[in-house]
Design an enzyme around this catalytic site. Structure first.
Site, mmCIF file in Angstrom:
data_model
loop_
_atom_site.group_PDB
_atom_site.id
_atom_site.type_symbol
_atom_site.label_atom_id
_atom_site.label_comp_id
_atom_site.label_asym_id
_atom_site.label_seq_id
_atom_site.Cartn_x
_atom_site.Cartn_y
_atom_site.Cartn_z
ATOM 1 N N ASP A 99 0.631 -0.834 -0.110
ATOM 2 C CA ASP A 99 -0.448 0.146 0.198
ATOM 3 C C ASP A 99 0.942 1.666 -0.128
ATOM 4 O O ASP A 99 1.818 1.304 0.903
ATOM 5 C CB ASP A 99 -0.834 0.017 1.487
ATOM 6 N N HIS A 108 -3.704 13.897 1.413
ATOM 7 C CA HIS A 108 -3.980 13.115 1.929
ATOM 8 C C HIS A 108 -2.768 13.039 3.192
ATOM 9 O O HIS A 108 -2.631 13.723 4.490
ATOM 10 C CB HIS A 108 -4.367 11.571 1.726
HETATM 11 MN MN MN Z 1 -4.269 2.847 3.434
#
Ligand code: MN
Length: 435
Positions: free
Chosen positions: A137, A144
């Site tokens: 990931d 973000h």
């Molecule tokens: Mn994530």
């Protein structure tokens, strides 16, 4: 190379199945995403979504369709998972896409598959599309990263490496589940603000993260990096990904080695994999870097990737609580963001991952990281939307949420729209929290 639009994307092309021609369908004949299904009591089959139906590829092949394809492709289509097909590369994927489009379009050259090959999507169970060997990931949304960084370091939200190196961590493949699988609230060790010692119990800060997932194609041998100019050849297709996160566990455990048990209790993927080829009309550059930002280093820099490496997928997050279901309220949209607002392209993430010689294998899953955009309505997790729980969200019916409660269902949707092209979608990625 990045696939270009061709006759399979022609807006005039229509399917012989009416639901595939309906306005707003996620699965027109221009899409043709792959998934894996099983009829009740039956075995796993590779399938292609079309309108409200799914074409069972093994049944179609047994019925004499797709006969002109190479043996290797036919074998891959008869497999119980997509890994064999993923391993073959664009040279096999593109002829298969053309053959499927011909099979399903209204004026196709050959006989049509029997209606029995097309069970209603509701009559089958959806399985994980691939055997996922490894899951990584990333953290590719600068919006973000800036929002989260600002909560902890208001004056200096982005760490100095962010604009140079695609940040990521190794996730856990064993707990990747398909849409619809219940998500059990995890237990974990947390240390409350002001507490002297940590405690262990159910997380009280359960969150989702809306992400774009990407499945690796042929992969690379150990010790042999993937040049950025060849990285697009490694991208089989894309899915919706919910990287469930326990924020209280994460806050206590993440230093110095990053996320661990806060994120590996479940990650939900959509059943459908929208191929790189299907996305050809929706490619473009990712949002321009701010003035003064460094250019990517040469191993992450490629002219084609700079102009067409981004994927224009609009991602929406909906929430429906137990009380909303009881009160007849439809799912409520929490956010809408676009994968073109990511700082890094999928090819850059993949090339970086392999740049040290790390081998990627067919079916490996790469997550983009939470996809947030520049506006308040484009924040892709509750941590950002409620600013660590300090600004609760009010829902239809009057409930509020800082983090997820038991019975809450999170629904991700993804769609691609561009003038002059038929819109396509990703279907849904759902998960409901159970105690
Ligand atoms: Mn994530």
């Amino acid at each position: 190379m990045i696939p270009r639009p061709d006759q399979t994307h022609d807006p005039a092309r229509r399917a012989w199945l009416d639901t595939a021609n309906a306005d707003g369908t996620d699965f027109p004949v221009q899409n043709l995403p792959f998934g894996v299904m099983a009829r009740v009591g039956g075995e796993a089959r590779v399938a292609v979504a079309i309108g409200d139906r799914a074409l069972d590829l093994r049944a179609a092949i047994d019925d004499g369709h797709l006969a002109g394809l190479p043996d290797e492709t036919v074998r891959a289509c008869r497999a119980p998972r997509l890994n064999p097909l993923m391993s073959l590369g664009h040279a096999a994927w593109l002829p298969l896409r053309h053959a499927l489009s011909d099979l399903l379009r209204v004026d196709g050259p050959g006989p049509r598959p029997a209606p029995a090959l097309l069970p209603k999507q509701a009559e089958v169970q959806w399985l994980l599309p691939a055997e996922i060997g490894d899951y990584t990931d990333f953290y590719a949304s600068v919006h973000h990263a800036t929002n989260v960084g600002r909560m902890f370091r208001p004056d200096n939200p982005l760490l100095p490496n962010y604009k140079w190196v695609p940040i990521g961590y190794h996730g856990r493949a064993s707990s990747v589940v398909v849409s619809g699988t219940p998500v059990r609230r995890p237990l974990g060790q947390v240390k409350d603000d002001g507490a002297e010692v940590p405690s262990f119990g159910p997380t009280r800060r359960l969150d989702y993260e809306v992400e774009l997932g990407c499945y690796v194609g042929p992969g690379n041998p150990l010790g042999t990096p993937v040049p950025i100019g060849e990285a697009a050849d490694q991208l089989f297709g894309f899915c919706l990904l919910n990287d469930w996160s326990a924020r209280d566990v994460q806050a206590w455990e993440y230093q110095p080695l990053g996320p661990f048990l806060a994120k590996n209790f479940a990650s939900t993927v959509s059943p459908w994999v929208v191929t790189s080829a299907a996305l050809a009309p929706f490619r473009g550059p990712v949002a321009a870097r701010a003035a003064g930002d460094p250019a990517p280093l040469p191993y992450l820099s490629d002219p084609e990737d700079a102009t067409a490496g981004g994927v224009g997928v609009e991602l929406e997050v909906f929430l429906q609580t137990e009380a909303m279901r009881a009160g007849g309220y439809p799912p409520y949209r929490l956010s809408r963001s676009d994968a073109l607002d990511l700082y890094w392209t999928p090819a850059q993430l993949l090339a970086h991952h392999a740049s040290n010689g790390c081998n990627l294998r067919p079916g490996d899953l790469l997550g983009s990281g939470t996809v947030s955009g520049p506006g308040d309505q484009a924040r892709g997790c509750l941590l950002e939307l409620t600013w660590r729980g300090s600004r609760p969200v009010t829902l239809p019916g009057g409930e509020t949420r800082r983090f997820l409660e038991d019975g809450d269902e999170v629904i991700l949707r993804g769609s691609c729209r561009r003038a002059g092209s038929v819109s396509i979608g990703f279907g849904e990625c759902r998960g409901r929290i159970v105690p």
